[in-house]
Design an enzyme around this catalytic site. Structure first.
Site, short mmCIF file in Angstrom:
data_model
loop_
_atom_site.label_atom_id
_atom_site.label_comp_id
_atom_site.label_asym_id
_atom_site.label_seq_id
_atom_site.Cartn_x
_atom_site.Cartn_y
_atom_site.Cartn_z
N ASP A 9 0.87 -1.18 0.00
CA ASP A 9 0.00 0.00 0.00
C ASP A 9 0.91 1.23 0.00
O ASP A 9 2.14 1.12 -0.19
CB ASP A 9 -0.99 -0.03 1.18
N CYS A 66 3.32 -2.98 3.98
CA CYS A 66 2.47 -1.84 4.34
C CYS A 66 3.22 -1.07 5.42
O CYS A 66 4.41 -1.29 5.62
CB CYS A 66 1.06 -2.28 4.74
N THR A 68 3.17 -1.13 8.72
CA THR A 68 3.70 -2.02 9.75
C THR A 68 3.97 -3.43 9.24
O THR A 68 4.64 -4.21 9.93
CB THR A 68 2.68 -2.17 10.89
N HIS A 99 10.69 -23.27 9.41
CA HIS A 99 9.59 -23.92 10.14
C HIS A 99 8.22 -23.75 9.49
O HIS A 99 7.41 -24.67 9.51
CB HIS A 99 9.51 -23.36 11.57
N HIS A 134 7.90 -30.22 10.70
CA HIS A 134 7.30 -28.94 10.32
C HIS A 134 6.32 -29.10 9.15
O HIS A 134 5.40 -28.31 9.00
CB HIS A 134 8.39 -27.93 9.95
C1 RB5 Z 1 -1.86 2.93 6.37
O1 RB5 Z 1 -1.92 4.17 6.96
C2 RB5 Z 1 -1.50 1.85 7.39
O2 RB5 Z 1 -2.58 1.64 8.23
C3 RB5 Z 1 -1.10 0.59 6.69
O3 RB5 Z 1 0.00 0.84 5.86
C4 RB5 Z 1 -0.66 -0.56 7.58
O4 RB5 Z 1 0.30 -0.18 8.49
C5 RB5 Z 1 -1.74 -1.37 8.15
O5 RB5 Z 1 -1.53 -2.40 8.82
#
Ligand code: RB5
Length: 144
Positions: A9, A66, A68, A99, A134
């Site tokens: 994203d 993304c 996180t 694993h 595994h």
């Molecule tokens: C986008 O702002 C953010 O929420 C997305 O990139 C991600 O971190 C979601 O898990």
């Protein structure tokens, strides 16, 4: 040649571009499924697209990014046949291949520095599944 599907994203766009260049330089074929800018988009769309590319055999494995790595890994893991591991260290990258035989790697573009992210990518690509006990467990995952 092994083909890697890659998607992000907006929160992962910058790191996706860095990872894409790196794996292409390593000789992998890359299918970039977007996004193509930092304009806000919805991570489930991109996690699903990458997961489906791996599950249906269009790609051998996938990388999703993304902000996180959490949301897009949840999305990828909703696709049957996908085993996506979110990794924040080289050790986790090795273990998720050894694993879990992770066929998709998730990274956080806002939480993992690019240099470490590339080390994680390399560790994941260069590590083999251990099989044995595994495999029984990954088979259980694939049946869910
Ligand atoms: C986008 O702002 C953010 O929420 C997305 O990139 C991600 O971190 C979601 O898990």
């Amino acid at each position: 040649m092994m083909k890697i599907a890659i998607a992000s994203d907006h929160g992962g766009f910058e790191l996706k571009e860095i990872v894409k260049k790196h794996v292409a330089e390593r000789g992998f074929e890359v299918a970039d499924l977007g996004t193509n800018s930092e304009e806000s988009v919805d991570y489930p769309v991109y996690g699903k697209a990458c997961g489906e590319a791996v599950a249906n055999g269009d790609a051998d494995c996938g990388i999703v990014v993304c902000g996180t790595g959490i949301g897009i890994s949840i999305a990828a893991n909703k696709v049957k046949g996908v085993r996506c591991g979110l990794c924040t260290s080289v050790e986790m990258a090795q273990l998720t291949k050894q694993h879990n035989n992770a066929n998709v790697l998730a990274l956080g573009g806002r939480t993992t520095a690019p240099e470490l992210a590339l080390q994680i990518v390399d560790a994941w690509l260069d590590t083999d599944f251990e099989g044995g006990r595994h495999e029984r467990r990954t088979n259980m995952l694939d049946e869910m």
